[in-house]
Every structure is written in C-alpha cells, then in structure tokens.
Design a protein around this motif. Structure first.
Motif, short mmCIF file in Angstrom:
data_model
loop_
_atom_site.label_atom_id
_atom_site.label_comp_id
_atom_site.label_asym_id
_atom_site.label_seq_id
_atom_site.Cartn_x
_atom_site.Cartn_y
_atom_site.Cartn_z
N GLY A 283 0.80 -1.21 0.00
CA GLY A 283 0.00 0.00 0.00
C GLY A 283 0.83 1.25 0.00
O GLY A 283 0.32 2.36 0.20
N ALA B 35 -0.40 -3.90 6.11
CA ALA B 35 -1.10 -2.98 5.21
C ALA B 35 -0.84 -1.57 5.73
O ALA B 35 -0.96 -1.31 6.92
CB ALA B 35 -2.59 -3.27 5.19
N VAL C 178 -5.43 -0.43 1.37
CA VAL C 178 -5.10 -1.64 0.62
C VAL C 178 -6.32 -2.54 0.52
O VAL C 178 -7.01 -2.78 1.52
CB VAL C 178 -3.94 -2.39 1.32
CG1 VAL C 178 -3.69 -3.74 0.66
CG2 VAL C 178 -2.68 -1.56 1.29
N ASP D 267 -5.56 -7.97 -1.98
CA ASP D 267 -4.11 -7.85 -2.07
C ASP D 267 -3.44 -8.42 -0.83
O ASP D 267 -2.39 -9.07 -0.92
CB ASP D 267 -3.71 -6.39 -2.25
CG ASP D 267 -4.10 -5.82 -3.60
OD1 ASP D 267 -4.52 -6.61 -4.47
OD2 ASP D 267 -4.00 -4.60 -3.79
#
Length: 330
Positions: free
Chosen positions: A195, A224, A239, A243
């Motif tokens: 991110g 994240a 994020v 992912d």
C-alpha cells in the motif's frame, strides 16, 4: 511440501497472480500440511521509546521531520514494560515485541536498559522480540545472551523501490542487520508493507529476497499501510483485502514453515476479511489496542474471533528456547 530457497521472480509472480480461489486453496493446503494449522501465535507490540526518529521512512509518524500527532516520549522504565508484558500475557499473548524509534542501536545506558527489559520479560516465560533499528554483531550477541528470542527488521519493500520510501538507509543496511541477527543465534522476523504505492513486481521481489534466504525468517509480517496525517504517504488509499490475502498466500506457499503474521491494518478489517487471511495461511497476529502508535483490535475482540473461527493460541517457545542465553529461566 519441499522447502526451497531458489525461487525466481517469475515463479513467485505466477503464484501471486493465480485465480484468487485457486491461490487460497493452494495456500490453505500447504498450511494444513502442518498439523498445527489452526494455532495462531499472538504477539503484543509496545513502544518503549516513542518518536523523534532521525530516519525519513515515508510511512512512519515517528520520524522527527514529519508533523504528526505523535509526541516524543522518553525511554520506558523496566517495571512499566514488565507491567505491560503481564497484561499482554494475561490477554493471551505469548510474545512481547519492544520497539524503539531509533535509527540504530547505540552502546549506551538506554541499550543497557533494553538488555534489562529483555531479561525481565524472558523470565516471565514469554518470547521476547525487539525492533530497535540497525545493530552490529556485538549488539546482536548482547541481546541474544540476555535471552532475546527474535529480532524484527522489516525489508519494507523491494530493493528497487526502497530509495523511494526511505533515503536515510539502504536496502543492504537491512540485510546486514539480519545477517548479524542470524549469527547471534536469534530468530528472524522480517516482512514488509503493502500500500506504499509499490507495484506487484515490487511485492514479489521483496518476497523473493525473504524466500531465498539460506534460512527462511521464522516470522514474516505482512503489513497494510495505515496512512497517517503528516507523513508523505498520508493520502494513500486503503489496501484492498484481496491484495493482503494474495501476499499472505504467496508467503505461505514460498515459505511453508514460516509464521506469516497478519500485522498492521487489521483494525480496518472485518472478521470475515481476517478469516480469509487465516484461511490463506496467516498464523500469527499482533493483539492489543495499539501497534506502536497506530490503532489495533483489543484482546477481547480477538479472543471472540478465535472462538468463532475455531482458532487456538500458540504457546511460547513451542520450537524451543535459544541455546545461548544467560537469562534466568523459570
């Protein structure tokens, strides 16, 4: 599954880009080859020295050069750390990680105090982890002799992307510290952050470095980004959970025996989203209301989630204690 240390970027990229359900199924299958797949290690992370860091990590509110809400605080006292460690242990944590906003460890009274903290928490039958910045071989050995179990030193991102995020140290500096940690017979905790504005290729390249180490890190945190006002990355979007799951699943497949930690950003995830992460191979979390300076779910909420998902907590020192410790063991 055979553990390998010669992954190519193409191999890892192929794993990462698999159809989502196929990827989760493969990662879950690898994870279930371990009979303890439903065990989750709980760590608690505390900031023993907050703010005022000279580094320029673009994501970090503790950097002195950024104007954030983080107030500089002096070093904690040993008894304060012991009290927090006891609360964490009572809440279900088997590991305590102590973080200091330093660029590097210096041989001074503050480091002596950290050594005392390590000895004190180790005597409580908890695994002790530290993240103190860069350290040399002698300092790593001092920590090991005091009873430290693990040292955290994240790669953050790929070598190619590193200078975009941090300019005050190099990727090679990170690898050198990890090498010093290994030589001192400490376990390695090293992962990264997604991110940051990185590409998928950057994520894969970072995982390749970890998965091709002669000995895989015992713990790989997948963070994240938690954007913080005042930092250069304050306006980065959240994020996507997909992912996070892809990163966790790819780490699980490439490093099958490693503890993959669902780390920063968990406060923004629903129980269902976290369940996907556990299914994909996550078997470690940080618990407690804060991760250094950012919010995190508290112990009670996590225990309720564990009961709902049928997860159990992993006991400390399941893989044995370090062999070269001078600290008192009870």
């Amino acid at each position: 599954m055979i553990t390998k240390h010669n992954w190519t970027k193409e191999e890892i990229l192929d794993i990462y880009n698999k159809p989502f359900l196929d990827l989760v199924y493969e990662a879950a299958s690898v994870h279930r080859e371990n009979k303890d797949y439903s065990e989750v290690q709980i760590s608690s992370l505390i900031s023993i020295k907050t703010g005022g860091c000279p580094e320029d990590c673009s994501y970090c509110p503790q950097a002195a050069r950024y104007h954030t809400d983080v107030e500089v605080q002096s070093m904690m006292k040993v008894d304060e750390v012991v009290d927090l460690a006891q609360k964490a242990k009572d809440g279900g944590a088997s590991r305590l990680c102590m973080g200091a906003a330093w660029r590097e460890v210096r041989d001074n009274r503050d480091f002596d105090k950290v050594i005392d903290m390590v000895k004190a928490v180790n005597s409580m039958d908890m695994e002790v982890c530290c993240t103190l910045g860069m350290l040399n071989a002698h300092q790593a050995q001092r920590l090991s002799d005091a009873g430290l179990y693990a040292y955290n030193h994240n790669l953050d991102t790929s070598e190619e992307d590193y200078s975009r995020i941090i300019s005050t140290r190099t990727f090679d500096d990170r690898l050198k510290t990890i090498e010093n940690v290994r030589k001192a017979n400490l376990t390695v905790c090293s992962g990264g952050i997604i991110g940051l504005g990185e590409t998928v290729n950057d994520r894969v390249a970072m995982l390749q470095v970890l998965a091709n180490m002669p000995q895989h890190p015992e713990s790989v945190p997948v963070n994240a980004l938690v954007p913080v006002k005042g930092t250069p990355l304050a306006n980065q979007p959240r994020v996507a959970i997909w992912d996070m799951v892809r990163m966790i699943a790819t780490a699980r497949i490439t490093m099958p025996k490693t503890a993959v930690r669902l780390s920063a950003g968990r406060n923004e995830m629903s129980v269902l989203e976290q369940a996907f992460c556990f299914m994909a191979g996550a078997n470690s979390i940080f618990a407690g209301d804060k991760l250094l300076t950012t919010p995190n779910p508290d112990f009670k909420d996590d225990m309720a989630m564990f009961e709902l998902l049928g997860l159990s907590t992993r006991k400390a020192f399941k893989n044995g204690r370090p062999q070269n410790t001078e600290a008192e063991i009870v």
